[in-house]
Design a protein around this motif. Sequence first.
Motif, PDB file in Angstrom:
ATOM      1  N   SER A  31      -2.821  -6.896   8.869  1.00  0.00           N
ATOM      2  CA  SER A  31      -1.803  -6.815   7.818  1.00  0.00           C
ATOM      3  C   SER A  31      -1.921  -6.250   6.585  1.00  0.00           C
ATOM      4  N   CYS A  53       2.899  -6.856  11.579  1.00  0.00           N
ATOM      5  CA  CYS A  53       1.895  -5.990  11.052  1.00  0.00           C
ATOM      6  C   CYS A  53       0.621  -6.578  11.208  1.00  0.00           C
ATOM      7  N   ASP A 109       3.649  -3.178  13.573  1.00  0.00           N
ATOM      8  CA  ASP A 109       3.181  -2.101  12.846  1.00  0.00           C
ATOM      9  C   ASP A 109       1.873  -2.134  12.850  1.00  0.00           C
TER      10      ASP A 109
END
Length: 392
Positions: free
Chosen positions: A176, A173, A205
Amino acid sequence: MFPERFSNLPEYAFPRLRSLLDAHPAGGDAVHMTIGEPQHDFPAWVTDEIAKHAGGFRKYPQNEGLPELNGAMCDWIKKRFGVTLDPDRNIMALNGTREGLYNSMMALCPEIKAGLKPIILLPNPFYQCYMVAALSVGAEPMFLPTSAETGFLPDFDSLPVETLNRVAVAYMCSPSNPQGAVADAQYWQNLMALAEKHDFKIFADECYSEIYRDTPPTGALEVMAQSGTDPERIVVFNSLSKRSNLAGLRCGFVAAGPECIKRIRLLRSYAGSPLPNPLQQAATRVWQDEAHVEDNRRLYQEKFDLADDILGDVPGYRPPQAGFFLWLPVDDGEQAALKLWTETGVRVLPGAYLSQDAAGGNPGKTYIRAALVAPKEEVAHGLKRLRDCLYT
Protein backbone atom coordinates in the motif's frame (compact mmCIF):
# COMPACT_ATOMS: atom_id res chain seq x y z
CA MET A 1 -19.94 25.74 -18.24
CA PHE A 2 -17.77 23.08 -16.63
CA PRO A 3 -18.56 19.53 -15.44
CA GLU A 4 -19.93 19.50 -11.91
CA ARG A 5 -18.45 16.08 -11.17
CA PHE A 6 -14.99 17.69 -10.99
CA SER A 7 -16.03 20.87 -9.20
CA ASN A 8 -15.09 19.66 -5.72
CA LEU A 9 -11.70 18.13 -6.51
CA PRO A 10 -9.14 19.17 -3.90
CA GLU A 11 -5.95 20.76 -5.15
CA TYR A 12 -3.43 18.07 -6.02
CA ALA A 13 -1.10 17.11 -3.19
CA PHE A 14 2.11 18.77 -4.33
CA PRO A 15 0.75 22.19 -5.36
CA ARG A 16 -1.10 22.09 -2.04
CA LEU A 17 2.17 21.40 -0.24
CA ARG A 18 3.87 24.31 -2.00
CA SER A 19 1.05 26.60 -0.86
CA LEU A 20 1.62 25.42 2.71
CA LEU A 21 5.42 25.69 2.82
CA ASP A 22 6.84 27.96 0.14
CA ALA A 23 5.90 31.23 1.80
CA HIS A 24 8.16 30.26 4.71
CA PRO A 25 11.98 30.08 4.68
CA ALA A 26 13.54 26.71 5.33
CA GLY A 27 15.02 26.25 8.79
CA GLY A 28 18.10 24.54 7.38
CA ASP A 29 19.52 22.99 4.24
CA ALA A 30 16.55 21.55 2.35
CA VAL A 31 16.04 17.79 2.55
CA HIS A 32 13.26 16.65 0.21
CA MET A 33 11.31 13.62 1.44
CA THR A 34 7.96 14.33 -0.18
CA ILE A 35 7.62 12.73 -3.58
CA GLY A 36 8.12 9.05 -4.36
CA GLU A 37 10.51 9.68 -7.23
CA PRO A 38 13.27 7.03 -7.16
CA GLN A 39 16.80 8.44 -7.01
CA HIS A 40 18.82 5.21 -7.29
CA ASP A 41 20.65 4.59 -10.54
CA PHE A 42 18.85 2.77 -13.32
CA PRO A 43 20.84 0.32 -15.48
CA ALA A 44 23.51 2.19 -17.44
CA TRP A 45 22.68 0.32 -20.63
CA VAL A 46 19.13 1.69 -20.84
CA THR A 47 20.18 4.81 -22.75
CA ASP A 48 22.24 2.65 -25.11
CA GLU A 49 19.16 0.57 -25.87
CA ILE A 50 17.12 3.70 -26.60
CA ALA A 51 19.83 5.04 -28.93
CA LYS A 52 20.19 1.67 -30.64
CA HIS A 53 16.51 1.71 -31.59
CA ALA A 54 16.17 5.48 -32.13
CA GLY A 55 15.03 4.95 -35.71
CA GLY A 56 11.75 3.78 -34.24
CA PHE A 57 10.88 7.36 -33.33
CA ARG A 58 9.88 7.78 -36.99
CA LYS A 59 7.05 5.31 -36.53
CA TYR A 60 3.79 5.50 -34.64
CA PRO A 61 3.98 3.24 -31.57
CA GLN A 62 2.19 -0.09 -31.67
CA ASN A 63 -1.03 0.40 -29.72
CA GLU A 64 -1.05 -2.78 -27.63
CA GLY A 65 2.71 -2.93 -27.15
CA LEU A 66 5.48 -4.49 -29.22
CA PRO A 67 5.28 -8.30 -29.23
CA GLU A 68 8.74 -8.58 -27.66
CA LEU A 69 7.76 -6.23 -24.82
CA ASN A 70 4.50 -8.01 -24.10
CA GLY A 71 6.38 -11.30 -24.16
CA ALA A 72 9.03 -10.01 -21.72
CA MET A 73 6.36 -8.76 -19.32
CA CYS A 74 4.54 -12.10 -19.42
CA ASP A 75 7.84 -13.92 -18.83
CA TRP A 76 8.48 -11.70 -15.80
CA ILE A 77 5.01 -12.45 -14.42
CA LYS A 78 5.66 -16.17 -14.88
CA LYS A 79 8.98 -16.00 -12.98
CA ARG A 80 7.70 -13.70 -10.25
CA PHE A 81 4.19 -15.05 -9.65
CA GLY A 82 4.13 -18.46 -11.34
CA VAL A 83 1.25 -17.54 -13.66
CA THR A 84 1.29 -18.11 -17.42
CA LEU A 85 -0.30 -15.36 -19.53
CA ASP A 86 -0.80 -15.08 -23.29
CA PRO A 87 1.07 -12.01 -24.62
CA ASP A 88 -1.56 -11.60 -27.35
CA ARG A 89 -4.61 -11.84 -25.09
CA ASN A 90 -3.78 -11.09 -21.45
CA ILE A 91 -1.55 -8.01 -21.35
CA MET A 92 -1.07 -4.50 -22.71
CA ALA A 93 1.88 -2.16 -22.33
CA LEU A 94 1.03 1.14 -20.65
CA ASN A 95 2.45 4.64 -20.81
CA GLY A 96 2.84 4.50 -17.04
CA THR A 97 0.31 2.78 -14.80
CA ARG A 98 -1.64 5.97 -14.16
CA GLU A 99 -2.87 5.72 -17.75
CA GLY A 100 -4.10 2.19 -17.12
CA LEU A 101 -5.60 2.84 -13.69
CA TYR A 102 -7.65 5.65 -15.21
CA ASN A 103 -8.54 4.32 -18.67
CA SER A 104 -9.35 0.79 -17.49
CA MET A 105 -12.18 2.33 -15.48
CA MET A 106 -13.42 3.99 -18.66
CA ALA A 107 -13.26 0.70 -20.55
CA LEU A 108 -14.68 -1.66 -17.92
CA CYS A 109 -17.05 0.14 -15.53
CA PRO A 110 -20.78 -0.23 -16.34
CA GLU A 111 -23.10 2.77 -16.21
CA ILE A 112 -25.57 0.96 -13.93
CA LYS A 113 -25.06 -1.70 -11.25
CA ALA A 114 -28.00 -3.31 -9.43
CA GLY A 115 -30.24 -0.69 -11.05
CA LEU A 116 -28.33 2.22 -9.48
CA LYS A 117 -25.22 4.33 -9.95
CA PRO A 118 -22.24 1.98 -9.47
CA ILE A 119 -19.94 2.26 -6.45
CA ILE A 120 -16.16 2.28 -6.78
CA LEU A 121 -14.33 1.22 -3.61
CA LEU A 122 -11.10 3.04 -2.79
CA PRO A 123 -8.63 2.67 0.06
CA ASN A 124 -8.30 5.89 2.05
CA PRO A 125 -5.52 7.22 1.80
CA PHE A 126 -5.27 6.49 -1.92
CA TYR A 127 -3.51 7.28 -5.18
CA GLN A 128 -5.49 10.28 -6.40
CA CYS A 129 -6.03 8.84 -9.88
CA TYR A 130 -8.49 6.31 -8.43
CA MET A 131 -10.99 8.95 -7.34
CA VAL A 132 -10.88 10.92 -10.58
CA ALA A 133 -11.36 7.73 -12.60
CA ALA A 134 -14.49 6.93 -10.58
CA LEU A 135 -15.88 10.43 -11.04
CA SER A 136 -15.11 10.37 -14.76
CA VAL A 137 -17.44 7.43 -15.36
CA GLY A 138 -20.23 8.94 -13.24
CA ALA A 139 -19.77 6.39 -10.46
CA GLU A 140 -19.84 6.98 -6.71
CA PRO A 141 -16.41 6.72 -5.05
CA MET A 142 -16.61 5.15 -1.59
CA PHE A 143 -13.60 5.68 0.67
CA LEU A 144 -12.64 2.83 2.99
CA PRO A 145 -10.34 3.93 5.84
CA THR A 146 -7.03 2.10 6.11
CA SER A 147 -5.89 2.59 9.68
CA ALA A 148 -3.79 0.80 12.25
CA GLU A 149 -7.00 -0.97 13.34
CA THR A 150 -7.47 -2.44 9.84
CA GLY A 151 -3.79 -3.29 9.35
CA PHE A 152 -3.59 -0.31 6.96
CA LEU A 153 -5.63 -2.27 4.39
CA PRO A 154 -9.32 -1.75 3.50
CA ASP A 155 -11.86 -3.78 5.46
CA PHE A 156 -14.02 -4.97 2.57
CA ASP A 157 -15.70 -7.67 4.66
CA SER A 158 -17.44 -5.11 6.88
CA LEU A 159 -19.44 -3.59 4.02
CA PRO A 160 -23.20 -4.28 3.97
CA VAL A 161 -24.66 -6.49 1.26
CA GLU A 162 -26.62 -3.65 -0.33
CA THR A 163 -23.37 -1.73 -0.81
CA LEU A 164 -21.45 -4.70 -2.18
CA ASN A 165 -24.22 -5.40 -4.69
CA ARG A 166 -23.66 -1.92 -6.18
CA VAL A 167 -19.87 -2.24 -6.40
CA ALA A 168 -18.49 -2.30 -9.95
CA VAL A 169 -14.77 -2.00 -9.16
CA ALA A 170 -12.63 -2.20 -6.03
CA TYR A 171 -9.22 -0.56 -6.19
CA MET A 172 -6.68 -2.40 -4.08
CA CYS A 173 -3.07 -1.27 -3.60
CA SER A 174 -0.61 -3.81 -2.20
CA PRO A 175 2.01 -3.00 -1.07
CA SER A 176 0.00 0.00 0.00
CA ASN A 177 0.90 3.62 -0.63
CA PRO A 178 1.66 5.28 1.74
CA GLN A 179 1.75 2.77 4.62
CA GLY A 180 3.70 -0.10 3.05
CA ALA A 181 1.24 -2.76 4.22
CA VAL A 182 1.06 -6.04 2.29
CA ALA A 183 -2.05 -8.11 1.62
CA ASP A 184 -1.43 -11.81 2.21
CA ALA A 185 -2.94 -14.69 0.23
CA GLN A 186 -5.90 -15.06 2.60
CA TYR A 187 -6.75 -11.38 2.28
CA TRP A 188 -6.72 -11.64 -1.52
CA GLN A 189 -8.82 -14.82 -1.40
CA ASN A 190 -11.45 -13.12 0.75
CA LEU A 191 -11.62 -10.13 -1.57
CA MET A 192 -11.87 -12.36 -4.64
CA ALA A 193 -14.68 -14.34 -3.02
CA LEU A 194 -16.58 -11.09 -2.46
CA ALA A 195 -15.96 -10.09 -6.08
CA GLU A 196 -17.31 -13.43 -7.32
CA LYS A 197 -20.34 -13.30 -5.03
CA HIS A 198 -21.26 -9.68 -5.75
CA ASP A 199 -20.07 -9.48 -9.36
CA PHE A 200 -17.40 -6.78 -9.35
CA LYS A 201 -13.84 -6.38 -10.63
CA ILE A 202 -10.65 -5.86 -8.62
CA PHE A 203 -8.13 -3.33 -9.88
CA ALA A 204 -4.89 -4.46 -8.21
CA ASP A 205 -2.25 -1.73 -8.12
CA GLU A 206 1.03 -3.59 -7.44
CA CYS A 207 3.54 -0.89 -8.41
CA TYR A 208 5.56 -1.35 -5.19
CA SER A 209 5.70 -5.15 -5.39
CA GLU A 210 9.47 -5.35 -5.93
CA ILE A 211 10.55 -3.15 -3.01
CA TYR A 212 10.22 -5.17 0.16
CA ARG A 213 12.12 -6.06 3.30
CA ASP A 214 12.17 -9.83 3.53
CA THR A 215 9.39 -11.72 1.76
CA PRO A 216 8.18 -10.99 -1.78
CA PRO A 217 4.58 -9.69 -1.56
CA THR A 218 1.86 -12.01 -2.74
CA GLY A 219 0.33 -10.94 -6.06
CA ALA A 220 -3.31 -10.96 -7.12
CA LEU A 221 -2.57 -13.06 -10.20
CA GLU A 222 -1.03 -15.92 -8.25
CA VAL A 223 -3.97 -16.03 -5.82
CA MET A 224 -6.39 -15.84 -8.74
CA ALA A 225 -4.74 -18.86 -10.34
CA GLN A 226 -4.61 -20.83 -7.08
CA SER A 227 -8.21 -20.08 -6.12
CA GLY A 228 -9.75 -20.55 -9.55
CA THR A 229 -11.17 -17.02 -9.60
CA ASP A 230 -12.55 -15.86 -12.94
CA PRO A 231 -9.65 -14.07 -14.71
CA GLU A 232 -12.07 -11.39 -15.94
CA ARG A 233 -12.48 -10.22 -12.34
CA ILE A 234 -8.81 -9.37 -11.78
CA VAL A 235 -7.04 -6.45 -13.48
CA VAL A 236 -3.42 -6.02 -12.36
CA PHE A 237 -1.11 -3.03 -12.85
CA ASN A 238 2.65 -2.80 -12.44
CA SER A 239 5.51 -0.74 -13.83
CA LEU A 240 9.23 -0.09 -14.08
CA SER A 241 9.02 3.21 -12.20
CA LYS A 242 9.78 1.84 -8.73
CA ARG A 243 11.16 -1.60 -9.62
CA SER A 244 13.85 -0.19 -11.92
CA ASN A 245 14.11 3.52 -10.96
CA LEU A 246 12.70 4.48 -14.36
CA ALA A 247 9.77 6.73 -13.55
CA GLY A 248 10.50 8.83 -16.65
CA LEU A 249 10.54 5.88 -19.05
CA ARG A 250 6.77 5.50 -18.47
CA CYS A 251 6.54 1.75 -19.00
CA GLY A 252 3.95 -0.29 -17.17
CA PHE A 253 1.43 -2.98 -17.95
CA VAL A 254 -2.14 -4.01 -17.36
CA ALA A 255 -2.76 -7.77 -17.15
CA ALA A 256 -6.26 -9.26 -17.10
CA GLY A 257 -8.66 -11.71 -18.70
CA PRO A 258 -8.89 -11.64 -22.51
CA GLU A 259 -12.25 -9.85 -22.64
CA CYS A 260 -11.05 -7.08 -20.32
CA ILE A 261 -7.84 -6.63 -22.32
CA LYS A 262 -9.81 -6.58 -25.57
CA ARG A 263 -11.97 -3.71 -24.27
CA ILE A 264 -9.01 -1.81 -22.82
CA ARG A 265 -7.09 -2.13 -26.10
CA LEU A 266 -10.08 -0.95 -28.10
CA LEU A 267 -10.46 2.21 -26.04
CA ARG A 268 -6.68 2.77 -26.18
CA SER A 269 -6.81 2.71 -29.99
CA TYR A 270 -9.08 5.77 -29.91
CA ALA A 271 -7.89 7.71 -26.88
CA GLY A 272 -4.60 6.35 -25.60
CA SER A 273 -0.97 7.36 -25.86
CA PRO A 274 1.25 4.32 -26.48
CA LEU A 275 4.87 4.29 -25.38
CA PRO A 276 7.28 5.26 -28.22
CA ASN A 277 8.84 2.23 -29.87
CA PRO A 278 12.48 2.89 -28.82
CA LEU A 279 11.34 3.13 -25.20
CA GLN A 280 9.41 -0.11 -25.59
CA GLN A 281 12.57 -1.77 -26.92
CA ALA A 282 14.58 -0.55 -23.94
CA ALA A 283 11.82 -1.58 -21.53
CA THR A 284 11.88 -5.10 -22.98
CA ARG A 285 15.44 -5.58 -21.80
CA VAL A 286 14.72 -3.97 -18.42
CA TRP A 287 11.88 -6.41 -17.70
CA GLN A 288 14.26 -9.25 -18.58
CA ASP A 289 16.94 -8.19 -16.08
CA GLU A 290 16.68 -8.88 -12.33
CA ALA A 291 20.23 -8.04 -11.21
CA HIS A 292 19.55 -4.31 -11.04
CA VAL A 293 16.27 -4.96 -9.17
CA GLU A 294 18.09 -6.93 -6.49
CA ASP A 295 20.66 -4.13 -6.13
CA ASN A 296 17.87 -1.57 -5.86
CA ARG A 297 16.03 -3.59 -3.23
CA ARG A 298 19.20 -3.96 -1.17
CA LEU A 299 19.62 -0.17 -1.05
CA TYR A 300 16.06 0.25 0.20
CA GLN A 301 16.51 -2.50 2.77
CA GLU A 302 19.48 -0.59 4.16
CA LYS A 303 17.32 2.50 4.50
CA PHE A 304 14.51 0.52 6.17
CA ASP A 305 17.05 -0.60 8.78
CA LEU A 306 18.28 2.97 9.12
CA ALA A 307 14.75 4.21 9.77
CA ASP A 308 14.25 1.51 12.40
CA ASP A 309 17.44 2.59 14.18
CA ILE A 310 16.59 6.29 14.15
CA LEU A 311 12.82 6.16 14.73
CA GLY A 312 12.36 2.81 16.46
CA ASP A 313 11.66 4.43 19.84
CA VAL A 314 9.03 6.84 18.46
CA PRO A 315 5.59 5.96 19.88
CA GLY A 316 3.42 4.52 17.11
CA TYR A 317 6.31 4.00 14.69
CA ARG A 318 5.52 1.08 12.41
CA PRO A 319 8.25 -0.36 10.17
CA PRO A 320 6.87 -0.69 6.61
CA GLN A 321 6.73 -4.14 5.10
CA ALA A 322 7.34 -2.83 1.59
CA GLY A 323 7.37 0.27 -0.61
CA PHE A 324 9.63 3.21 0.19
CA PHE A 325 7.57 5.47 2.44
CA LEU A 326 7.31 6.00 6.16
CA TRP A 327 3.82 6.74 7.51
CA LEU A 328 4.54 8.55 10.73
CA PRO A 329 2.01 9.45 13.45
CA VAL A 330 1.76 13.10 14.55
CA ASP A 331 -0.90 15.25 16.19
CA ASP A 332 -1.67 17.15 12.99
CA GLY A 333 0.01 16.46 9.65
CA GLU A 334 -0.10 20.00 8.27
CA GLN A 335 1.18 21.56 11.46
CA ALA A 336 3.95 18.96 11.71
CA ALA A 337 5.04 19.45 8.08
CA LEU A 338 5.15 23.23 8.51
CA LYS A 339 7.06 23.00 11.81
CA LEU A 340 9.54 20.56 10.31
CA TRP A 341 10.18 22.77 7.29
CA THR A 342 10.54 26.06 9.14
CA GLU A 343 12.70 24.64 11.92
CA THR A 344 14.87 22.09 10.06
CA GLY A 345 14.43 22.35 6.27
CA VAL A 346 13.09 18.80 6.01
CA ARG A 347 10.15 18.61 3.61
CA VAL A 348 7.48 15.90 4.08
CA LEU A 349 3.89 15.48 2.92
CA PRO A 350 0.89 15.85 5.28
CA GLY A 351 -1.09 12.63 5.26
CA ALA A 352 -4.38 14.47 4.77
CA TYR A 353 -3.22 15.47 1.28
CA LEU A 354 -3.38 11.79 0.28
CA SER A 355 -6.76 11.16 1.92
CA GLN A 356 -10.35 12.24 1.64
CA ASP A 357 -12.72 13.41 4.35
CA ALA A 358 -15.28 10.63 4.70
CA ALA A 359 -17.34 8.94 7.38
CA GLY A 360 -15.18 8.91 10.49
CA GLY A 361 -13.03 11.84 9.34
CA ASN A 362 -9.81 11.97 7.37
CA PRO A 363 -7.59 8.96 8.21
CA GLY A 364 -4.46 10.76 7.04
CA LYS A 365 -4.89 13.87 9.17
CA THR A 366 -2.66 12.65 12.00
CA TYR A 367 0.17 11.36 9.80
CA ILE A 368 3.00 12.59 7.63
CA ARG A 369 4.57 10.69 4.74
CA ALA A 370 8.34 10.64 4.32
CA ALA A 371 9.96 9.11 1.24
CA LEU A 372 13.16 7.08 1.55
CA VAL A 373 14.26 7.65 -2.05
CA ALA A 374 17.33 9.87 -1.54
CA PRO A 375 20.86 8.51 -0.93
CA LYS A 376 21.35 6.81 2.42
CA GLU A 377 23.36 9.65 4.00
CA GLU A 378 20.73 12.23 3.06
CA VAL A 379 17.93 10.00 4.37
CA ALA A 380 19.77 9.58 7.69
CA HIS A 381 20.29 13.32 7.95
CA GLY A 382 16.60 13.99 7.26
CA LEU A 383 15.29 11.35 9.65
CA LYS A 384 17.46 12.56 12.51
CA ARG A 385 16.24 16.12 12.05
CA LEU A 386 12.66 14.86 11.81
CA ARG A 387 12.99 12.83 15.02
CA ASP A 388 14.60 15.64 16.99
CA CYS A 389 12.05 18.21 15.79
CA LEU A 390 8.81 16.25 16.15
CA TYR A 391 9.41 13.51 18.69
CA THR A 392 11.76 14.85 21.39
